[in-house]
Design an enzyme around this catalytic site. Sequence first.
Site, PDB file in Angstrom:
ATOM      1  N   TYR B  41      47.120  45.354  35.822  1.00 53.94           N
ATOM      2  CA  TYR B  41      46.436  44.984  36.866  1.00 53.94           C
ATOM      3  C   TYR B  41      45.742  43.447  36.945  1.00 53.94           C
ATOM      4  O   TYR B  41      45.829  43.186  38.224  1.00 53.94           O
ATOM      5  CB  TYR B  41      45.202  45.908  37.236  1.00 53.94           C
ATOM      6  N   GLY B  44      48.131  40.531  38.777  1.00 51.17           N
ATOM      7  CA  GLY B  44      48.218  40.028  40.303  1.00 51.17           C
ATOM      8  C   GLY B  44      46.584  40.164  40.662  1.00 51.17           C
ATOM      9  O   GLY B  44      46.116  40.004  41.955  1.00 51.17           O
ATOM     10  N   HIS B  45      45.711  40.309  39.673  1.00 49.54           N
ATOM     11  CA  HIS B  45      44.256  40.404  40.395  1.00 49.54           C
ATOM     12  C   HIS B  45      43.533  39.200  39.525  1.00 49.54           C
ATOM     13  O   HIS B  45      42.808  39.813  38.488  1.00 49.54           O
ATOM     14  CB  HIS B  45      43.831  41.838  40.385  1.00 49.54           C
ATOM     15  N   PHE B  46      43.602  38.127  39.305  1.00 50.48           N
ATOM     16  CA  PHE B  46      44.446  37.498  40.347  1.00 50.48           C
ATOM     17  C   PHE B  46      45.413  36.581  39.616  1.00 50.48           C
ATOM     18  O   PHE B  46      45.083  36.117  38.530  1.00 50.48           O
ATOM     19  CB  PHE B  46      43.650  36.468  41.345  1.00 50.48           C
ATOM     20  N   LEU B  51      40.751  38.608  36.624  1.00 47.51           N
ATOM     21  CA  LEU B  51      39.219  39.352  36.645  1.00 47.51           C
ATOM     22  C   LEU B  51      39.390  40.808  36.781  1.00 47.51           C
ATOM     23  O   LEU B  51      40.389  41.348  37.831  1.00 47.51           O
ATOM     24  CB  LEU B  51      38.185  38.563  37.170  1.00 47.51           C
TER      25      LEU B  51
END
Lengths: 85, 135
Positions: B41, B44-46, B51
Amino acid sequence: MSDLKLRVKEMIIERLKLEDMAPDDIEDGAPLFGDGLGLDSIDALELVLGIEQVFGVKIEDEAAGLKAFKSVQALTDFIAEHAKA
Amino acid sequence: MTDIPGHLPHRYPFLLVDRVLEREPGVRVLAEKLVTFGEPYLQGHFEGRPLVPGVLLLEMLAQAGGFLEAESLHGAAIFLAGVQDARFKAPAFPGDRLRLEVSAEGSFGGLMKVKGTVRCEDRDLCTATLLVKRL
């Protein structure tokens, strides 16, 4: 209204954040779940914890809950009965 | 306890507890999650600024709460039924060793209420009260 019943209603309102309700709005005989106040299983857990915290009465299992949560009157009777023991 | 998959039904990429340090069934659990750059995750975060999403901090607490059960949850499913008073005070980054502390508030009708805190180096990152249902 008996003092205990009033405190039960106040506990329900506070614990379930029914902010737009007053104790007088809750009918003594109306079912707490389903058609009456329309509470759900999450509300039931909150009430069980609230009753234990405020009145020192434990609702041990779902059978006891079924009896106690029939109405405000039933809940008041349940608390009165078990608080003494 | 290190046999985490032996106790929880969650699997990659959604098993978010690495180790259980202390465990008192029905009372409290202290667990750990180590965050790495390899977390899917974080891609893309971010992008360029990884984070951990706040909702995943809640999920970590819920999974840690699964260890409050005395029996293995293998095969059983636990669902998040409610979130109350969630506060996200600081973000979690790759390299962080997250301490997941959960304590049971009570249970009724298959629902359990737990209080949880995600901590990193004595800083609270997230606090929340969760309702978890076992089916």
